[in-house]
Scaffold this motif. Structure first.
Motif, PDB file in Angstrom:
ATOM      1  N   ASN A   1       0.711  -1.204   0.245  1.00 42.97           N
ATOM      2  CA  ASN A   1      -0.048   0.001  -0.091  1.00 42.97           C
ATOM      3  C   ASN A   1       0.773   1.101  -0.042  1.00 42.97           C
ATOM      4  O   ASN A   1       1.819   1.607   0.882  1.00 42.97           O
ATOM      5  N   GLY A   2       0.563   2.043  -1.079  1.00 41.16           N
ATOM      6  CA  GLY A   2       1.608   3.334  -1.159  1.00 41.16           C
ATOM      7  C   GLY A   2       2.237   3.726  -2.319  1.00 41.16           C
ATOM      8  O   GLY A   2       1.856   2.948  -3.283  1.00 41.16           O
ATOM      9  N   GLU A   3       3.605   4.422  -2.297  1.00 41.56           N
ATOM     10  CA  GLU A   3       4.025   4.727  -3.514  1.00 41.56           C
ATOM     11  C   GLU A   3       5.722   4.850  -3.069  1.00 41.56           C
ATOM     12  O   GLU A   3       5.816   5.510  -2.014  1.00 41.56           O
ATOM     13  N   VAL A   4       6.500   4.359  -3.750  1.00 40.34           N
ATOM     14  CA  VAL A   4       8.008   4.309  -3.556  1.00 40.34           C
ATOM     15  C   VAL A   4       8.369   5.552  -4.719  1.00 40.34           C
ATOM     16  O   VAL A   4       8.444   5.098  -6.025  1.00 40.34           O
ATOM     17  N   TYR A   5       8.804   6.495  -4.244  1.00 37.69           N
ATOM     18  CA  TYR A   5       9.284   7.846  -5.188  1.00 37.69           C
ATOM     19  C   TYR A   5      10.346   7.479  -6.133  1.00 37.69           C
ATOM     20  O   TYR A   5      10.534   8.066  -7.107  1.00 37.69           O
ATOM     21  N   ASN A   6      11.253   6.666  -5.480  1.00 39.11           N
ATOM     22  CA  ASN A   6      12.652   6.537  -5.995  1.00 39.11           C
ATOM     23  C   ASN A   6      12.598   5.157  -6.849  1.00 39.11           C
ATOM     24  O   ASN A   6      13.602   4.810  -7.256  1.00 39.11           O
TER      25      ASN A   6
ATOM     26  N   PRO B   1      21.755  -7.905 -13.969  1.00 36.69           N
ATOM     27  CA  PRO B   1      21.379  -7.494 -15.305  1.00 36.69           C
ATOM     28  C   PRO B   1      20.553  -8.452 -16.084  1.00 36.69           C
ATOM     29  O   PRO B   1      19.617  -8.139 -16.985  1.00 36.69           O
ATOM     30  N   SER B   2      20.288  -9.628 -15.508  1.00 38.05           N
ATOM     31  CA  SER B   2      19.611 -10.732 -16.009  1.00 38.05           C
ATOM     32  C   SER B   2      18.009 -10.562 -15.771  1.00 38.05           C
ATOM     33  O   SER B   2      17.075 -11.542 -16.208  1.00 38.05           O
ATOM     34  N   ILE B   3      17.656  -9.633 -14.712  1.00 37.41           N
ATOM     35  CA  ILE B   3      16.243  -9.651 -14.281  1.00 37.41           C
ATOM     36  C   ILE B   3      15.316  -9.028 -15.569  1.00 37.41           C
ATOM     37  O   ILE B   3      15.785  -8.126 -16.176  1.00 37.41           O
ATOM     38  N   LYS B   4      14.293  -9.748 -15.593  1.00 32.73           N
ATOM     39  CA  LYS B   4      13.346  -9.343 -16.586  1.00 32.73           C
ATOM     40  C   LYS B   4      12.110  -8.865 -15.903  1.00 32.73           C
ATOM     41  O   LYS B   4      11.408  -9.380 -15.036  1.00 32.73           O
ATOM     42  N   PHE B   5      11.848  -7.568 -15.968  1.00 32.96           N
ATOM     43  CA  PHE B   5      10.543  -6.724 -15.404  1.00 32.96           C
ATOM     44  C   PHE B   5       9.491  -6.950 -16.526  1.00 32.96           C
ATOM     45  O   PHE B   5       9.600  -6.654 -17.778  1.00 32.96           O
ATOM     46  N   LEU B   6       8.334  -7.212 -15.982  1.00 35.51           N
ATOM     47  CA  LEU B   6       7.189  -7.458 -16.581  1.00 35.51           C
ATOM     48  C   LEU B   6       6.044  -6.046 -16.558  1.00 35.51           C
ATOM     49  O   LEU B   6       5.307  -6.077 -17.441  1.00 35.51           O
ATOM     50  N   SER B   7       6.440  -5.022 -15.824  1.00 35.63           N
ATOM     51  CA  SER B   7       5.788  -3.833 -15.705  1.00 35.63           C
ATOM     52  C   SER B   7       6.707  -2.747 -15.349  1.00 35.63           C
ATOM     53  O   SER B   7       7.892  -2.957 -15.084  1.00 35.63           O
ATOM     54  N   SER B   8       6.113  -1.594 -15.332  1.00 35.77           N
ATOM     55  CA  SER B   8       6.579  -0.367 -14.729  1.00 35.77           C
ATOM     56  C   SER B   8       6.487  -0.129 -13.456  1.00 35.77           C
ATOM     57  O   SER B   8       6.591   1.132 -12.976  1.00 35.77           O
ATOM     58  N   SER B   9       5.760  -0.683 -12.615  1.00 31.86           N
ATOM     59  CA  SER B   9       5.094  -0.538 -11.420  1.00 31.86           C
ATOM     60  C   SER B   9       6.315  -0.413 -10.393  1.00 31.86           C
ATOM     61  O   SER B   9       7.193  -1.324 -10.607  1.00 31.86           O
ATOM     62  N   ASP B  10       6.047   0.291  -9.186  1.00 33.44           N
ATOM     63  CA  ASP B  10       7.223   0.351  -8.238  1.00 33.44           C
ATOM     64  C   ASP B  10       7.146  -1.061  -7.169  1.00 33.44           C
ATOM     65  O   ASP B  10       7.772  -1.386  -6.841  1.00 33.44           O
TER      66      ASP B  10
ATOM     67  N   PHE C   1       4.512   4.228   2.136  1.00 31.37           N
ATOM     68  CA  PHE C   1       3.941   2.789   2.249  1.00 31.37           C
ATOM     69  C   PHE C   1       4.102   1.912   3.539  1.00 31.37           C
ATOM     70  O   PHE C   1       4.590   2.457   4.454  1.00 31.37           O
ATOM     71  N   SER C   2       3.127   0.931   3.421  1.00 30.49           N
ATOM     72  CA  SER C   2       3.325  -0.182   4.238  1.00 30.49           C
ATOM     73  C   SER C   2       3.213  -1.450   3.517  1.00 30.49           C
ATOM     74  O   SER C   2       2.420  -1.178   2.525  1.00 30.49           O
TER      75      SER C   2
ATOM     76  N   GLY D   1      10.236  13.816  -7.560  1.00 30.90           N
ATOM     77  CA  GLY D   1      10.116  12.434  -7.179  1.00 30.90           C
ATOM     78  C   GLY D   1       8.785  11.965  -7.122  1.00 30.90           C
ATOM     79  O   GLY D   1       8.103  10.853  -7.350  1.00 30.90           O
ATOM     80  N   GLN D   2       7.912  12.904  -6.279  1.00 28.12           N
ATOM     81  CA  GLN D   2       6.528  12.834  -5.900  1.00 28.12           C
ATOM     82  C   GLN D   2       5.464  13.007  -7.064  1.00 28.12           C
ATOM     83  O   GLN D   2       4.167  12.870  -6.940  1.00 28.12           O
ATOM     84  N   GLN D   3       6.003  13.710  -8.133  1.00 26.34           N
ATOM     85  CA  GLN D   3       5.136  14.050  -9.378  1.00 26.34           C
ATOM     86  C   GLN D   3       5.060  12.663 -10.149  1.00 26.34           C
ATOM     87  O   GLN D   3       4.208  12.859 -11.227  1.00 26.34           O
ATOM     88  N   ILE D   4       5.995  11.845 -10.076  1.00 23.53           N
ATOM     89  CA  ILE D   4       5.950  10.609 -11.038  1.00 23.53           C
ATOM     90  C   ILE D   4       4.443   9.937 -10.817  1.00 23.53           C
ATOM     91  O   ILE D   4       4.153   9.355  -9.644  1.00 23.53           O
ATOM     92  N   SER D   5       3.632   9.723 -11.797  1.00 27.94           N
ATOM     93  CA  SER D   5       2.202   9.137 -11.510  1.00 27.94           C
ATOM     94  C   SER D   5       1.698   8.726 -12.761  1.00 27.94           C
ATOM     95  O   SER D   5       1.861   9.274 -13.949  1.00 27.94           O
ATOM     96  N   ASP D   6       0.972   7.625 -12.632  1.00 25.75           N
ATOM     97  CA  ASP D   6       0.160   6.961 -13.903  1.00 25.75           C
ATOM     98  C   ASP D   6      -1.217   7.995 -14.070  1.00 25.75           C
ATOM     99  O   ASP D   6      -1.896   7.728 -15.053  1.00 25.75           O
TER     100      ASP D   6
END
Length: 255
Positions: free
Chosen positions: A9-14, A27-36, A60-61, A197-202
Motif C-alpha cells: 500500500n503506497g508509493e515508492v518515489y525513487n 542485469p538478467s532480471i526481466k521486468f514485466l511492468s513499470s510498477s514500483d 508505504f506499508s 520524485g513525488q510527481q511521478i504518476s500514472d
C-alpha cells in the motif's frame, strides 16, 4: 517464480532509480511492468530486506511473505505516512492498514486495551505502539518485523532500518557554515528533487492549496518545474475566521 508474495500500500518515489541500480547488480532480471511494486519485490529478492528498505523513499506499508521459509515481513515507511496494525491473538497473526479489517475477522476478540484508553482520554489520540484493542499494535515508523511461522516463539522483535535521530546525529547538517543565500539555494534544490520524485504518476496530479506558506511553497516549485498549469484545490468555510479560500485564490491566480 519469486519466493515472495507482497501486499503493498503506497508509493515508492525513487523506484525508477532503484530499478536502474538493481539492473546494474543483476542485469538478467526481466521486468514485466513499470510498477514500483514489482521493482521493490525484485529488490527484496536480490538485495535483501534491510538494504532495500534503507534505499526506499516514499510512503508505504507492506507485508512480504517468504513462501520458501514460511516467514512474513511487515514494514512501514520512515515517518509513518501509511498506517499498519498487527498482533497475535489466540495463535492467529493479524495485520492490516485499518483496524476495521482486523475487526471484520470472525475470530477476533474485541477487548479494549485499558492503557490505550487512558492515553486517549489524556491526549485525545492513541500514540504508537498502542491501538484501542488489546494485543493489536501500530507498527513504529521506520521499522520492520519478521515473523517465523515455523517457530513456536511468538515474541515479535521490531528492527529499525531508519531513524530520524540517527540521520541528524550522523549527518553533516551541523557543520554547514555557508551564507544564508547558500542555505536557501540548498533547500530549494532538495525541495525540487523531492517534489519531482513525488510527481511521478500514472494519473493526473494536483495539490491542495490553503494559501499558507507551506502549500504555497510546494505549489510554486511544482509550477516552476512544469510547463502546464498545476491544478490546485482548496476548502472554504462560511466562518470567515477559518476561511483561507481567498488567500488560496490569490496565490492560484498569481502562479
Amino acid at each position: 517464480n519469486s519466493k515472495y508474495i507482497i501486499c503493498f500500500n503506497g508509493e515508492v518515489y525513487n523506484h525508477k532509480i532503484l530499478r536502474q541500480s538493481l539492473l546494474k547488480d543483476f542485469p538478467s532480471i526481466k521486468f514485466l511492468s513499470s510498477s514500483d511494486t514489482e521493482t521493490i519485490l525484485h529488490c527484496f529478492e536480490n538485495w535483501g530486506i534491510k538494504k532495500t528498505l534503507t534505499n526506499m523513499t516514499g510512503m508505504f506499508s507492506f507485508a512480504l511473505y517468504n513462501k520458501t521459509e514460511n516467514k512474513l515481513i511487515i514494514s512501514r515507511d520512515r515517518f509513518g505516512e501509511k498506517p499498519l496494525y498487527y498482533g497475535w491473538q489466540n495463535d492467529i497473526f493479524y495485520f492490516a492498514s485499518e483496524l476495521k479489517s482486523i475487526v471484520a475477522n470472525q475470530y477476533f476478540i474485541k477487548e479494549i486495551d485499558k492503557t490505550a484508553l487512558n492515553y486517549f482520554f489524556k491526549l485525545s489520540y492513541i500514540p504508537n505502539p498502542y491501538s484501542i484493542y488489546k494485543g493489536i499494535n501500530k507498527l513504529t515508523p521506520g521499522t520492520y518485523i519478521e515473523i517465523n511461522f515455523n517457530s513456536i516463539i511468538k515474541d515479535l522483535q521490531i528492527k529499525n532500518y531508519w531513524s530520524f535521530y540517527d540521520e541528524i546525529n550522523n549527518s553533516k547538517i551541523n557543520s554547514f557554515n555557508g551564507s544564508d543565500e547558500k542555505a536557501i539555494s540548498n533547500l530549494e534544490e532538495i525541495l525540487i528533487e523531492v517534489i519531482q520524485g513525488q510527481q511521478i504518476s500514472d494519473v493526473p496530479i494536483g495539490a491542495f492549496l490553503s494559501g499558507g506558506i507551506d502549500s504555497t511553497l510546494i505549489v510554486s516549485l511544482m509550477q516552476k518545474i512544469n510547463h502546464s498549469s498545476i491544478n490546485t484545490f482548496t476548502i472554504g468555510f462560511k466562518e470567515s475566521l477559518y476561511n483561507e479560500a481567498g488567500y488560496a485564490k490569490i496565490i492560484a491566480k498569481y502562479l
